[in-house]
Design an enzyme around this catalytic site. Structure first.
Site, PDB file in Angstrom:
ATOM      1  N   ASN A  48      47.379  39.899  11.385  1.00 46.31           N
ATOM      2  CA  ASN A  48      46.863  41.085  10.933  1.00 46.31           C
ATOM      3  C   ASN A  48      45.486  41.033  10.417  1.00 46.31           C
ATOM      4  O   ASN A  48      45.583  40.285   9.323  1.00 46.31           O
ATOM      5  CB  ASN A  48      47.926  41.740   9.753  1.00 46.31           C
ATOM      6  CG  ASN A  48      47.340  42.935   8.861  1.00 46.31           C
ATOM      7  OD1 ASN A  48      46.370  43.687   9.550  1.00 46.31           O
ATOM      8  ND2 ASN A  48      48.063  43.348   7.841  1.00 46.31           N
ATOM      9  N   LYS A  99      43.653  43.064   9.004  1.00 45.20           N
ATOM     10  CA  LYS A  99      43.065  43.700   7.687  1.00 45.20           C
ATOM     11  C   LYS A  99      41.691  44.314   7.937  1.00 45.20           C
ATOM     12  O   LYS A  99      41.470  44.286   9.217  1.00 45.20           O
ATOM     13  CB  LYS A  99      43.312  42.827   6.570  1.00 45.20           C
ATOM     14  CG  LYS A  99      44.680  42.319   6.203  1.00 45.20           C
ATOM     15  CD  LYS A  99      45.272  41.851   4.852  1.00 45.20           C
ATOM     16  CE  LYS A  99      46.649  41.243   4.952  1.00 45.20           C
ATOM     17  NZ  LYS A  99      46.871  40.801   3.557  1.00 45.20           N
ATOM     18  N   HIS A 130      52.319  48.568   4.824  1.00 44.60           N
ATOM     19  CA  HIS A 130      51.893  47.424   4.353  1.00 44.60           C
ATOM     20  C   HIS A 130      51.883  47.666   2.940  1.00 44.60           C
ATOM     21  O   HIS A 130      51.313  48.830   2.388  1.00 44.60           O
ATOM     22  CB  HIS A 130      50.667  46.999   5.021  1.00 44.60           C
ATOM     23  CG  HIS A 130      50.145  45.604   4.693  1.00 44.60           C
ATOM     24  ND1 HIS A 130      49.755  45.306   3.390  1.00 44.60           N
ATOM     25  CD2 HIS A 130      50.371  44.457   5.401  1.00 44.60           C
ATOM     26  CE1 HIS A 130      49.609  43.966   3.398  1.00 44.60           C
ATOM     27  NE2 HIS A 130      50.145  43.384   4.619  1.00 44.60           N
ATOM     28  N   GLU A 136      49.396  46.700   0.774  1.00 44.39           N
ATOM     29  CA  GLU A 136      48.348  47.141   0.644  1.00 44.39           C
ATOM     30  C   GLU A 136      48.016  48.621   0.508  1.00 44.39           C
ATOM     31  O   GLU A 136      47.509  49.170  -0.286  1.00 44.39           O
ATOM     32  CB  GLU A 136      47.103  46.461   1.170  1.00 44.39           C
ATOM     33  CG  GLU A 136      46.976  44.663   0.740  1.00 44.39           C
ATOM     34  CD  GLU A 136      46.672  43.958   1.936  1.00 44.39           C
ATOM     35  OE1 GLU A 136      46.259  44.157   3.230  1.00 44.39           O
ATOM     36  OE2 GLU A 136      47.000  42.816   1.729  1.00 44.39           O
ATOM     37  N   GLU A 138      57.398  40.980   3.280  1.00 41.87           N
ATOM     38  CA  GLU A 138      56.468  40.262   2.707  1.00 41.87           C
ATOM     39  C   GLU A 138      56.233  40.349   1.210  1.00 41.87           C
ATOM     40  O   GLU A 138      56.063  41.427   0.698  1.00 41.87           O
ATOM     41  CB  GLU A 138      55.011  41.035   3.034  1.00 41.87           C
ATOM     42  CG  GLU A 138      54.817  40.949   4.728  1.00 41.87           C
ATOM     43  CD  GLU A 138      53.307  41.124   4.994  1.00 41.87           C
ATOM     44  OE1 GLU A 138      52.774  40.480   5.785  1.00 41.87           O
ATOM     45  OE2 GLU A 138      52.698  42.043   4.536  1.00 41.87           O
ATOM     46  N   GLY A 157      48.094  36.610   0.532  1.00 41.53           N
ATOM     47  CA  GLY A 157      46.686  36.117   0.348  1.00 41.53           C
ATOM     48  C   GLY A 157      46.484  35.190  -0.834  1.00 41.53           C
ATOM     49  O   GLY A 157      45.355  35.069  -1.374  1.00 41.53           O
ATOM     50  N   SER A 173      50.981  34.354   3.160  1.00 43.87           N
ATOM     51  CA  SER A 173      50.461  32.873   3.041  1.00 43.87           C
ATOM     52  C   SER A 173      50.953  31.887   4.061  1.00 43.87           C
ATOM     53  O   SER A 173      51.242  30.757   4.089  1.00 43.87           O
ATOM     54  CB  SER A 173      50.234  32.273   1.816  1.00 43.87           C
ATOM     55  OG  SER A 173      49.681  32.965   0.753  1.00 43.87           O
ATOM     56  N   GLY A 230      48.072  37.194   7.832  1.00 45.52           N
ATOM     57  CA  GLY A 230      46.923  37.698   7.426  1.00 45.52           C
ATOM     58  C   GLY A 230      45.629  36.626   7.734  1.00 45.52           C
ATOM     59  O   GLY A 230      45.162  36.393   8.811  1.00 45.52           O
ATOM     60  N   GLY A 231      45.149  35.828   6.719  1.00 48.43           N
ATOM     61  CA  GLY A 231      44.128  35.092   6.721  1.00 48.43           C
ATOM     62  C   GLY A 231      44.303  33.924   7.726  1.00 48.43           C
ATOM     63  O   GLY A 231      42.954  33.843   8.432  1.00 48.43           O
TER      64      GLY A 231
HETATM   65  O1  LIG Z   1      49.743  41.295   6.662  1.00 45.63           O
HETATM   66  C1  LIG Z   1      49.846  40.106   6.441  1.00 45.63           C
HETATM   67  C2  LIG Z   1      50.103  39.832   5.163  1.00 45.63           C
HETATM   68  O2  LIG Z   1      49.706  40.658   4.204  1.00 45.63           O
HETATM   69  C3  LIG Z   1      49.920  38.195   4.921  1.00 45.63           C
HETATM   70  O3  LIG Z   1      48.666  38.054   4.449  1.00 45.63           O
HETATM   71  P1  LIG Z   1      48.269  36.541   4.293  1.00 45.63           P
HETATM   72  O4  LIG Z   1      48.921  35.905   5.354  1.00 45.63           O
HETATM   73  O5  LIG Z   1      46.592  36.627   4.093  1.00 45.63           O
HETATM   74  O6  LIG Z   1      48.880  36.232   3.071  1.00 45.63           O
END
Ligand SMILES: O=C[C@H](O)COP(=O)(O)O
Length: 253
Positions: A9, A11, A95, A97, A167, A173, A213, A234-235
């Site tokens: 993702n 984002k 999600h 967010e 999640e 993040g 994460s 995500g990241g």
């Molecule tokens: O959609 C992905 C998640 O919100 C996880 O994000 P992250 O891997 O940056 O913690």
């Protein structure tokens, strides 16, 4: 045996040229979709180019949101009709967010899930608790409520095809990952919820991802758990090399 699904993702990251470059770099190295489902969830603007580039490859493309209405006076929104017309395979819905910052509710998530199925798009439905809820021992009831609401009114077949992403919000993040055992416990609870509200057969087939994460260093341990069928990342999905390591990990289990 449930096939793993690894979704990156992005984002609100990458302009179109960066998205194209990413796909060019990964597409020939992506494992066969017989082994693992590899999904890139990109901003709307990059979707046309990515869908085009992904043709004939094993990469699937996802939107990160959509409206539930097919068309109308919804300034700034994108409809399921538009995503279907484009040839998008998946859509991320609910999600945290979006729930936190854009007024997404259990009710709107449910409408969007139904709209996705009406337009042959597979929903990836996100659920998860805040740190306050976890500390108050409310994780399972909270996640249960979100799952039941999201799946309300779906057919058994639709629930089977839905991807649920657990999640924990405090792990997104932040670099903090839920321990594999804790993550698995909640994913197992989600499966139990599907079993009691739908059927055992559906519960055995529905795929449940963990997100928060996830990175190449911890993905193997997470995917080795009994009820974790993939990751929403995500990241660590933003760099081609890292994304490829994550999808490779999905292949092994
Ligand atoms: O959609 C992905 C998640 O919100 C996880 O994000 P992250 O891997 O940056 O913690």
């Amino acid at each position: 045996m449930r096939k793993k699904i690894i979704a990156g993702n992005w984002k609100m990251n990458k302009v179109i040229s960066e998205a194209e470059q990413f796909l060019n770099e990964v597409k020939t190295s992506i494992p066969s979709s017989d082994q693992v489902d590899s999904v890139v969830c990109a901003p709307f603007l990059s979707l046309p180019a990515l869908v085009e580039q992904a043709k004939g490859t094993d990469v699937k493309i996802a939107a990160q949101n959509m409206h539930y209405e097919e068309n109308g006076a919804f300034t700034g929104e994108v409809s399921p009709v538009m995503l279907q017309d484009l040839g998008v395979d998946y859509v991320v819905l609910g999600h945290s967010e979006r729930r936190e910052m854009f007024n997404e509710t259990d009710e709107s998530v449910n409408k969007k899930v139904k709209a996705a199925f009406d337009h042959n798009i597979t929903p990836i439905v996100c659920v998860g608790e805040t740190l306050t809820q976890r500390d108050a021992n409310e994780t399972k009831p909270h996640v249960e409520k979100q799952v039941k609401a999201a799946l309300e009114g779906l057919s058994e077949q639709q629930v089977k095809e839905t991807v649920i992403a657990y999640e924990p919000i405090w792990a997104i993040g932040t670099g903090k990952t839920a321990s594999s055992e804790d993550a698995n416990e909640v994913c197992a609870h989600i499966r139990e919820v599907v079993k009691t509200t739908v059927s055992e057969d559906v519960a055995n087939e529905v795929r449940i991802q963990y997100g928060g994460s996830v990175k190449p260093a911890n993905v193997d341990e997470l995917l080795a758990q009994s009820d974790i069928d993939g990751a929403l990342v995500g990241g660590a999905s933003l760099e081609p090399e890292s994304f490829l390591k994550l999808v490779e990990a999905g292949k092994h289990e």
